[in-house]
Motif scaffolding. Sequence first.
Motif, PDB file in Angstrom:
ATOM      1  N   TYR A 124       1.034  -0.854   0.155  1.00  0.00           N
ATOM      2  CA  TYR A 124      -0.153  -0.263   0.038  1.00  0.00           C
ATOM      3  C   TYR A 124       1.260   1.471  -0.058  1.00  0.00           C
ATOM      4  O   TYR A 124       1.775   0.857   0.721  1.00  0.00           O
TER       5      TYR A 124
ATOM      6  N   LYS B  30      -0.194   7.275  -2.496  1.00  0.00           N
ATOM      7  CA  LYS B  30      -0.409   8.376  -3.601  1.00  0.00           C
ATOM      8  C   LYS B  30      -1.360   6.887  -4.437  1.00  0.00           C
ATOM      9  O   LYS B  30      -1.283   7.457  -5.548  1.00  0.00           O
ATOM     10  N   ASN B  31      -0.926   6.361  -4.272  1.00  0.00           N
ATOM     11  CA  ASN B  31      -1.558   4.653  -5.059  1.00  0.00           C
ATOM     12  C   ASN B  31      -2.744   4.429  -4.471  1.00  0.00           C
ATOM     13  O   ASN B  31      -3.417   3.177  -4.985  1.00  0.00           O
ATOM     14  N   HIS B  32      -3.882   4.840  -3.908  1.00  0.00           N
ATOM     15  CA  HIS B  32      -4.550   4.256  -3.124  1.00  0.00           C
ATOM     16  C   HIS B  32      -5.840   4.308  -4.193  1.00  0.00           C
ATOM     17  O   HIS B  32      -6.578   3.258  -3.514  1.00  0.00           O
ATOM     18  N   GLU B  33      -6.490   5.401  -5.455  1.00  0.00           N
ATOM     19  CA  GLU B  33      -7.098   4.328  -5.830  1.00  0.00           C
ATOM     20  C   GLU B  33      -7.201   2.947  -6.744  1.00  0.00           C
ATOM     21  O   GLU B  33      -8.099   2.777  -6.821  1.00  0.00           O
ATOM     22  N   HIS B  34      -6.059   2.414  -6.774  1.00  0.00           N
ATOM     23  CA  HIS B  34      -5.811   1.594  -7.021  1.00  0.00           C
ATOM     24  C   HIS B  34      -5.664   0.115  -6.164  1.00  0.00           C
ATOM     25  O   HIS B  34      -5.673  -0.530  -6.672  1.00  0.00           O
ATOM     26  N   HIS B  35      -6.091   0.752  -4.751  1.00  0.00           N
ATOM     27  CA  HIS B  35      -6.070  -0.355  -3.779  1.00  0.00           C
ATOM     28  C   HIS B  35      -7.229  -0.293  -3.832  1.00  0.00           C
ATOM     29  O   HIS B  35      -8.099   0.819  -2.872  1.00  0.00           O
ATOM     30  N   HIS B  36      -7.745  -1.950  -4.058  1.00  0.00           N
ATOM     31  CA  HIS B  36      -9.074  -2.466  -2.781  1.00  0.00           C
ATOM     32  C   HIS B  36      -9.154  -3.782  -3.153  1.00  0.00           C
ATOM     33  O   HIS B  36      -8.647  -4.655  -3.631  1.00  0.00           O
TER      34      HIS B  36
ATOM     35  N   ASN C 251     -11.506  -1.656   4.059  1.00  0.00           N
ATOM     36  CA  ASN C 251     -11.800  -0.679   2.709  1.00  0.00           C
ATOM     37  C   ASN C 251     -11.500   0.704   3.635  1.00  0.00           C
ATOM     38  O   ASN C 251     -11.456   1.468   3.016  1.00  0.00           O
TER      39      ASN C 251
ATOM     40  N   ASP D  65     -10.087   3.905   3.756  1.00  0.00           N
ATOM     41  CA  ASP D  65     -10.639   5.220   2.532  1.00  0.00           C
ATOM     42  C   ASP D  65     -11.116   5.991   3.326  1.00  0.00           C
ATOM     43  O   ASP D  65     -10.231   7.945   3.629  1.00  0.00           O
TER      44      ASP D  65
ATOM     45  N   TYR E  41      -7.141   7.830   4.238  1.00  0.00           N
ATOM     46  CA  TYR E  41      -7.162   8.322   2.880  1.00  0.00           C
ATOM     47  C   TYR E  41      -7.737   9.830   3.166  1.00  0.00           C
ATOM     48  O   TYR E  41      -6.611  11.112   3.016  1.00  0.00           O
ATOM     49  N   SER E  42      -8.630   9.926   3.110  1.00  0.00           N
ATOM     50  CA  SER E  42     -10.011  11.246   2.671  1.00  0.00           C
ATOM     51  C   SER E  42      -9.242  11.734   3.313  1.00  0.00           C
ATOM     52  O   SER E  42      -9.124  13.898   4.264  1.00  0.00           O
TER      53      SER E  42
END
Lengths: 418, 225
Positions: free
Chosen positions: A172, A175-181, A198, A202, A205-206
């Motif tokens: 993790y 900066k690549n948060h969007e790609h982690h799910h 998740n 989130d 990140y927020s």
Amino acid sequence: MKLISKTLIYYLLVSLPLLVVAGLLSYFLIKAELRDGTDETLLSEKVNAEKLIRSLKTSNTIYLSSDSLSNIKLSSGSLLNPDFNDTLIFDQEENENIGARMLKSHYTFNGNIYQITLVKSTMDEEELLEGILATFTLVIGFLIVSFVIVNWLLSKTLWKPFYSTLLQLNKYEIKNHEHHHFNPENTIEFNQLNDALNKMMDKIYSDFIQQKEFTENASHEMQTPLAVVKANLSLLMQSPNLKEDEMNRLQTIENTIKKLSSLNKALILLSKIENNQFNESDTISIKAIVSRITDNFAEVIQSKNINLDLNLSEDILVKMNPTLAEILITNILQNAIRHNNDNGKITIESKGNQLIISNTGMPLSIPEEQLFMRFKKNDASKESLGLGLAIVKSICKSNNINIGYSFQNSLHTFTLNF
Amino acid sequence: MKILLIEDEPELRKSIKQYLHQEGYVVESAADFIKASEKAGVYDYDCVLVDITLPKGSGLDIVKQLKDNGSKAGIIIISARNSSSDKIKGLDLGADDYLAKPFDLAELNSRIKALIRRRNFDGNKSIVVNEITIIPEQRQVSVKGETVMLTAKEYDLLMFFISNKNRVVSKNTIAEHLWGDDSDQMDSHDFIYVHLRNLRKKLMDKGCADYVQTIYGIGYNFKVE
């Protein structure tokens, strides 16, 4: 210790004693059962022997077996209850003592007391027992081996989602948060784990985004009030008949505003670097940048009578953001000038992918490990904001440049590994 | 000379207006996007100063509107965000200059003058201050007809003085004008002094009067009667 090894150890800790107890128990049970069998046989032989006595009406000793151990003979003793004994007999074929079961009983017929001795070798039974034990050990061994295999297969399949979640967590990067799910799984527990992760990620990140936006926005918001102060100050300076004392105060205010504004700019720059907002990159010639910056600083270098030694025979070509490259080298060089002695020396040389910048100067007044920290500065330099090297560090970190510092022979040396 | 100032912060608007007014400009102002858009649509201006972050809209859209309408006004963006992407975006849309807050009024003034000079190409090509004549296009300076050879810094310093003549400009402002962000480093005030001394000497050698007054504690005033 891996989960699978732990499970195995716990399993063995519980199952081994159980298996040993079960093994011993069955050994004794089977042994008792076999002995009962032998005794039954001996008893039925005894009945046969009694029949024999009745039919033969003998007074001589009768041998019932080839080894003459089992026999019937006249006895003068008293009547005894039948008595079973464990005994050893000598086996001539094998030339060794072997275990045997002996039954001694008495029989009265026609006033004569006959002693009946019946011996039966238990060797077959022992062999049977050994066989059973061997089988049992084999079964235990097989159980353990199959448990290890099953456990391994289970951890491969059942625990697979867990390990993939773990791998993802390790990789993790914010900066690549969007790609982690973390994907849904059909095991309820892992599904819950992934759901929870998740949600947590989130949230983190927020919060992170808010925090970084706050730093940037706060700094930006401060620029406008600063502009108001600065503008009014300019107007105030125009008033005629200002006294010397008042002018000095105006100057102090102006210097302070300037410092505040530089501080603000530096903080914005830092947060921009950390937020990776300088994403366009280009192939940069370090040599070109260094000579441009040394030109910019030529006056200052000259005024301090610093001897600048440029040795950039090999150029270093780097792929990075041009603005950041410029800031990086400017800050290090500015540092080298600011903390230099009059009539000092600055050397800039390139070696392979290394840029080495060293300068003369007083030893650090702060611990070396605080050199790159924000707002840590040598107290001698009031001009400094204490952010220059923090920015340098931040640029290096975001561009995977290795930076080192050393102080030897009153030379401060910064080494950049591109 | 008509200037439209688009800025939402009232105090800043007031100060800029006052400073530019003293320079002899007619300054109109707008405090939000809608008013700015109206004024920019209706009247002609020589120069528009526009803040990017405005209530009810973005200053960049005003730049676009001016350019779409074929306006000849010079456009200077004044923004609290000193971001290169905003700067590039603004300049791409057709703005002429970009000034990050907090800026100095003298700096703004000199940028406006430079912009207007560039705009009035076919008009007067030289600046005349008493015995000094400057041809900005060629960066050429002469005193009483005789050419004076100036270094780049000395020329910039002279132009800055002349743009802000009869005004007190602080050493910090001059330093920032001459060295930009690098002025943060150490003794820029000493360098100003060195450049100024050389400039004065070169001008006076050609028979120029000494116009530069030192204002103790603050800076200088290029005083022309």
